[in-house]
Design a protein around this motif. Structure first.
Motif, PDB file in Angstrom:
ATOM      1  N   ALA A  25       0.826  -1.201   0.000  1.00 48.39           N
ATOM      2  CA  ALA A  25       0.000   0.000   0.000  1.00 48.39           C
ATOM      3  C   ALA A  25       0.865   1.258   0.000  1.00 48.39           C
ATOM      4  CB  ALA A  25      -0.929  -0.003   1.209  1.00 48.39           C
ATOM      5  N   LEU A  26       1.964   1.215   0.725  1.00 43.93           N
ATOM      6  CA  LEU A  26       2.876   2.361   0.758  1.00 43.93           C
ATOM      7  C   LEU A  26       3.543   2.578  -0.604  1.00 43.93           C
ATOM      8  CD1 LEU A  26       4.476   1.724   4.270  1.00 43.93           C
ATOM      9  CD2 LEU A  26       3.154   3.757   3.605  1.00 43.93           C
ATOM     10  N   VAL A  27       3.958   1.501  -1.236  1.00 40.34           N
ATOM     11  CA  VAL A  27       4.575   1.611  -2.560  1.00 40.34           C
ATOM     12  C   VAL A  27       3.561   2.153  -3.564  1.00 40.34           C
ATOM     13  CG1 VAL A  27       5.629   0.339  -4.464  1.00 40.34           C
ATOM     14  CG2 VAL A  27       6.240  -0.228  -2.104  1.00 40.34           C
ATOM     15  N   VAL A  48       2.279   8.697   3.493  1.00 39.01           N
ATOM     16  CA  VAL A  48       1.568   8.005   4.582  1.00 39.01           C
ATOM     17  C   VAL A  48       0.140   8.502   4.702  1.00 39.01           C
ATOM     18  CG1 VAL A  48       3.709   7.498   5.815  1.00 39.01           C
ATOM     19  CG2 VAL A  48       2.449   9.610   6.359  1.00 39.01           C
ATOM     20  N   ALA A  49      -0.094   9.775   4.369  1.00 37.06           N
ATOM     21  CA  ALA A  49      -1.458  10.300   4.425  1.00 37.06           C
ATOM     22  C   ALA A  49      -2.339   9.587   3.403  1.00 37.06           C
ATOM     23  CB  ALA A  49      -1.459  11.803   4.171  1.00 37.06           C
ATOM     24  N   LEU A  50      -1.819   9.409   2.188  1.00 35.10           N
ATOM     25  CA  LEU A  50      -2.593   8.728   1.155  1.00 35.10           C
ATOM     26  C   LEU A  50      -2.792   7.256   1.500  1.00 35.10           C
ATOM     27  CD1 LEU A  50      -4.011   8.801  -1.564  1.00 35.10           C
ATOM     28  CD2 LEU A  50      -1.792   8.407  -2.663  1.00 35.10           C
ATOM     29  N   ALA A  51      -1.770   6.635   2.081  1.00 33.81           N
ATOM     30  CA  ALA A  51      -1.878   5.215   2.444  1.00 33.81           C
ATOM     31  C   ALA A  51      -2.703   4.999   3.706  1.00 33.81           C
ATOM     32  CB  ALA A  51      -0.484   4.630   2.636  1.00 33.81           C
ATOM     33  N   GLY A  52      -2.940   6.066   4.468  1.00 33.31           N
ATOM     34  CA  GLY A  52      -3.740   5.953   5.675  1.00 33.31           C
ATOM     35  C   GLY A  52      -3.008   5.330   6.846  1.00 33.31           C
ATOM     36  N   VAL A  53      -1.686   5.570   6.921  1.00 30.16           N
ATOM     37  CA  VAL A  53      -0.884   5.027   8.027  1.00 30.16           C
ATOM     38  C   VAL A  53      -0.023   6.159   8.603  1.00 30.16           C
ATOM     39  CG1 VAL A  53      -0.827   2.722   7.006  1.00 30.16           C
ATOM     40  CG2 VAL A  53       1.020   4.342   6.516  1.00 30.16           C
TER      41      VAL A  53
END
Length: 244
Positions: A25-27, A48-53
Motif C-alpha cells: 500500500a505504501l509503494v 503516509v497520508a494517502l496510504a492511511g498510516v
C-alpha cells in the motif's frame, strides 16, 4: 517484484476488495503521488497520508523515500547471494553468475508496468539514478565475491572475477534497459539470454585448473581475440549489445 502497481485483489468467495499488505500500500501510494506531483514534490508525510498510516509505519518498511522506489532489491540481492552460495563447486562459474543475474530480470518481469514506471521515474531524478547505481554495484560485488572464491587458485583470479562480474552486469543491464525503454514489450528473457550468452562465450572456461597444473611460463588466453586486454572484451560486449 512488489504487486504495488496493481489494483486491490478481490476475495473469490466474498467478492469484496481485499486490503493490500501495508508495504504494498505504501509503494502504491508513493508511485501514485510521484506520477501526479513529481518525486521531489512528494514527501513521506504525503505518502503516509494517502496510504492511511503513520510515519512510523513507513520507516518500519523503508529507511528513506528512495527505498520505496526500489522495494524488492534487498530481497533479490538476498536471493542471489543464497543462489550463489548453494552452487556446487563443480559447476562452471561463469554460467553460475549468469544464472544468478537472471534472478534480477525475473524480479523486473514479475510486474512490467511497475518496472517501466520506475525506470521512467529514475531517468528523471538524478538522486534516484545515483541510488540505482549503488544497488547495481552491490549486485556486481555479490557476483565478484562468488567468482573470487571459485577462481582463487588462478594467478589472475581476482582480476578475472572482477572483470567477469562487470561484464555480466553490463550485458544484463543493457538488455534489461532495452526492454524497459520499449515499455515492457517483447521477450525480455530472450534478450537477456542473448546478452549473457556473449559473456559466457567470451569468459566461460569449463573447469578451473589451479596454478600448479600449469607451467610457470604458460600464457593464459582469456579473451576471444589473441592479445586483447580483458577490459577490451567488456567494451566489445557492450558495443555488440548496443548494435543488436
Amino acid at each position: 517484484m512488489s504487486s504495488s502497481g496493481t489494483a486491490p485483489r478481490r476475495d473469490e468467495k466474498s467478492d469484496t476488495a481485499v486490503k493490500p499488505p501495508m508495504r504494498d500500500a505504501l509503494v502504491a501510494a508513493a508511485f501514485r503521488l510521484f506520477l501526479e506531483r513529481g518525486y521531489e514534490q512528494t514527501t513521506v508525510d504525503d505518502i503516509v497520508a494517502l496510504a492511511g498510516v503513520g510515519r512510523r509505519s513507513f520507516f518500519r518498511y523503508f529507511p528513506s523515500k528512495e527505498d520505496v522506489v526500489f522495494p524488492d532489491h534487498e530481497r533479490c540481492l538476498t536471493d542471489m547471494t543464497a543462489f550463489l552460495a548453494s552452487g556446487d563447486d563443480t559447476e562452471e562459474p561463469v554460467r553460475r553468475v549468469c544464472d544468478a543475474a537472471r534472478l534480477v530480470l525475473r524480479m523486473y518481469a514479475e510486474n512490467p508496468d511497475f518496472s517501466v514506471q520506475r525506470y521512467r521515474l529514475t531517468k528523471q531524478v538524478p538522486g534516484l539514478r545515483a541510488y540505482e547505481l549503488s544497488v547495481v554495484w552491490r549486485y556486481e560485488r555479490a557476483l565478484a565475491d562468488y567468482l573470487r572464491r571459485r577462481l582463487r587458485d588462478r594467478r589472475d583470479g581476482t582480476l578475472r572475477a572482477d572483470v567477469v562480474a562487470a561484464a555480466v552486469v553490463a550485458a544484463h543491464n543493457n538488455a534489461l534497459r532495452f526492454w524497459l525503454r520499449s515499455a515492457g514489450e517483447g521477450d525480455a528473457e530472450a534478450a537477456v539470454d542473448h546478452a549473457l550468452g556473449l559473456v559466457q562465450s567470451a569468459f566461460g572456461t569449463g573447469s578451473v585448473p589451479p596454478v600448479a597444473d600449469r607451467p610457470e611460463d604458460d600464457v593464459v588466453v582469456v579473451v576471444s581475440r589473441r592479445g586483447a586486454p580483458l577490459w577490451r572484451v567488456v567494451q566489445e560486449i557492450e558495443t555488440t549489445l548496443a548494435r543488436d
